[in-house]
Write an enzyme that holds these catalytic residues in place. Structure first.
Site, short mmCIF file in Angstrom:
data_model
loop_
_atom_site.label_atom_id
_atom_site.label_comp_id
_atom_site.label_asym_id
_atom_site.label_seq_id
_atom_site.Cartn_x
_atom_site.Cartn_y
_atom_site.Cartn_z
N GLU A 187 0.89 -1.17 0.00
CA GLU A 187 0.00 0.00 0.00
C GLU A 187 0.91 1.21 0.00
OE1 GLU A 187 -2.93 -0.43 -0.59
OE2 GLU A 187 -3.43 -2.42 0.17
N CYS B 215 -2.59 8.75 3.10
CA CYS B 215 -2.24 8.54 1.69
C CYS B 215 -3.47 8.65 0.80
CB CYS B 215 -1.50 7.23 1.50
SG CYS B 215 -2.41 5.83 2.08
C1 SIN Z 1 -3.24 5.58 4.87
O1 SIN Z 1 -3.14 6.78 4.86
O2 SIN Z 1 -2.24 4.85 4.70
C2 SIN Z 1 -4.55 4.89 5.16
C3 SIN Z 1 -5.70 5.76 5.14
C4 SIN Z 1 -6.96 5.06 5.51
O3 SIN Z 1 -6.98 3.86 5.83
O4 SIN Z 1 -7.97 5.70 5.46
#
Ligand code: SIN
Length: 475
Positions: free
Chosen positions: A248, A282
């Site tokens: 991810e 992210c």
């Molecule tokens: C992330 O920012 O890595 C995850 C964001 C989310 O699960 O909403």
């Protein structure tokens, strides 16, 4: 709370007794020290995981499922304590931290339900000569490398399906936020997770740690959340052992507002997509493409909403955006904003780091940002909203897709057909259509292009932690 390494159900110091200082980003003060894991500790954790995994894989799915359900319950019961820990080491507002615990716990409840539904398949070979049996055993030992922006949720999103499928794990939590990881692991043992299945080894030397762990013969998979830059390095290294990977990685989400959008909803969604968890996600809206007819009004309303953001210590009443994770983060955001301004953007709000203790950056809105500006091409990971006006739909889509990232996109329009058509044209794994919040344990989280490989959550997520075996048999 325990601050040592958790290896094979035992809390112990690192091989050379080193410690890592944990700082409060709101005050820059040291709040704790945790044991610093060395390569030998990473290897010991893999040994422990290997020893525990075989028995766990043989445990009936219903039993594994019930233990996962207990993990959900214990996290919910400790919401206040865990949320406070997150605020201390990460800085996000208490309400967001509480939300993170509910979100984190939900991965256990969801995967408790999936654990008893891992399917197999049975069919006849086309020749009629034999039967084809397909089933899904666990992968074995999984390495998990997790980020600081969600100190609990980015662990449980991986851990719950991994355990549900019958694996054992070794977690390298982030150097900046190891406390939540250690406390969650302690609670999971209380909830009935057998010793040795969850090993947690923080470290200040990630490269050496990773090299030692990845070469362990029992490790069969890497699950990573973090930047694309680091992800590429870990992928290359995983290739040496042909490991299964789920990655991810970074995002650069376009947030598109058509001139027929409900602007109240669009601004509300923009604030969620941009600002949740102190804008350090992210999935965050990174660039706002707004149709020329409404760009003035949208920018004014967004600026008003951003002006109402209270930046401060996450424990303080009314604070809606905490500090950035460290000094470098503030320097990086500041550099992006300055670069955009030099290239012609105007500052509608903010734009200067806050002086004084703590790594704060104010809510900032930029207008007339150039598509070529670094701030449009780079993941900001901070409370800055660059607005770009568009007239030509095809050109806007071209610009929205003109990035190697493809994690998330957002589309606002009252014309559902246009919204769906636009969503389909955005090269991203997840789209919020008239919604600023998309994350859900029941939905497949993951990216296209260089934003990642594989999916977490949903009914598919647990299969990422499984192998597929086919048995050919006569009968
Ligand atoms: C992330 O920012 O890595 C995850 C964001 C989310 O699960 O909403």
């Amino acid at each position: 709370m325990r601050t040592e390494l958790l290896i094979g159900g035992t809390w112990r110091q690192g091989a050379d007794d080193g410690r890592i200082a944990v700082l409060d980003p709101a005050t820059e003060e040291q709040i704790a020290e945790v044991a610093d894991g060395r390569p030998a500790d990473a290897v010991a954790a893999c040994d422990a995981a290997e020893a525990a995994q075989v028995r766990w894989a043989a445990t009936p799915p219903r039993e594994r499922s019930e233990i996962l359900r207990n993990c959900w319950q214990i996290m919910i019961d400790h919401t206040d304590e865990l949320a406070s820990l997150i605020v201390r080491e990460h800085g996000k507002p208490l309400a967001d931290a509480r939300g993170e615990i509910a979100y984190s716990a939900e991965f256990f409840r969801w995967n408790a339900e999936e654990t008893v539904r891992i399917r197999g398949d049975l069919g006849r070979a086309p020749s009629g000569a034999n039967r084809i049996i397909v089933h899904h055993p666990p992968v074995g030992v999984v390495l998990m490398v997790t980020p600081w922006n969600f100190p609990a949720a980015m662990i449980t999103r991986k851990l719950a399906p991994a355990l549900g499928a019958g694996n054992a794990v070794v977690i390298k939590p982030p150097r900046d936020t190891p406390l939540t990881a250690l406390r969650v692991a302690e609670l999971l043992e209380e909830a009935g997770v057998p010793s040795g299945l969850v090993n947690v080894v923080p470290t200040s030397s990630s490269g050496d740690w990773f090299d030692a762990a990845i070469d362990h013969r029992a490790v069969r998979m890497l699950s990573f959340t973090g930047s694309t830059e680091v992800g590429r390095v870990l992928l290359r290294r995983s290739a040496d052992r042909v490991l299964k990977t789920v990655m991810e990685l970074g995002g650069n989400a376009p947030f598109i507002v058509f001139d027929d959008a409900d602007l109240d909803a669009a601004v509300e969604g923009a604030m969620v997509a941009k600002m949740r968890h102190s804008a350090e996600t992210c999935t965050a809206a990174n660039r706002f493409y707004v149709e020329a007819g409404v760009v003035e009004e949208f920018s004014d309303r967004l600026t008003a909403a951003m002006r109402a953001v209270k930046v401060g210590n996450g424990f303080d009443e009314g604070v809606t955006c905490g500090p950035m994770i460290n000094r470098q983060a503030v320097v990086d955001i500041d550099g992006l904003v300055r670069g955009a301004v030099m290239e012609g953007a105007s500052v509608l709000l903010g734009g200067e780091p806050q002086p004084g203790a703590g790594w704060f950056y104010p809510a900032t809105v930029l207008r007339d940002v150039q598509h070529e500006s670094e701030i449009v091409r780079h993941e900001i990971f901070g409370p800055v909203a660059p607005v770009i006006s568009f007239t030509d739909h095809d050109e806007m889509i071209r610009q929205a897709n003109d990035t190697e990232m493809g994690l998330t996109g957002y589309v606002y329009t009252t014309d559902l057909a246009k919204g769906l058509r636009t969503s389909e044209r955005i090269q991203a794994g997840m789209i919020g259509l008239n919604r600023g919040a998309i994350s859900d344990p029941a939905a497949p989280f993951g990216g296209m292009k260089q934003s990642g490989l594989g999916r977490e959550g949903s009914t598919d997520g647990i299969y990422e932690f499984c192998e597929t075996q086919y048995i050919s048999t006569d009968w």
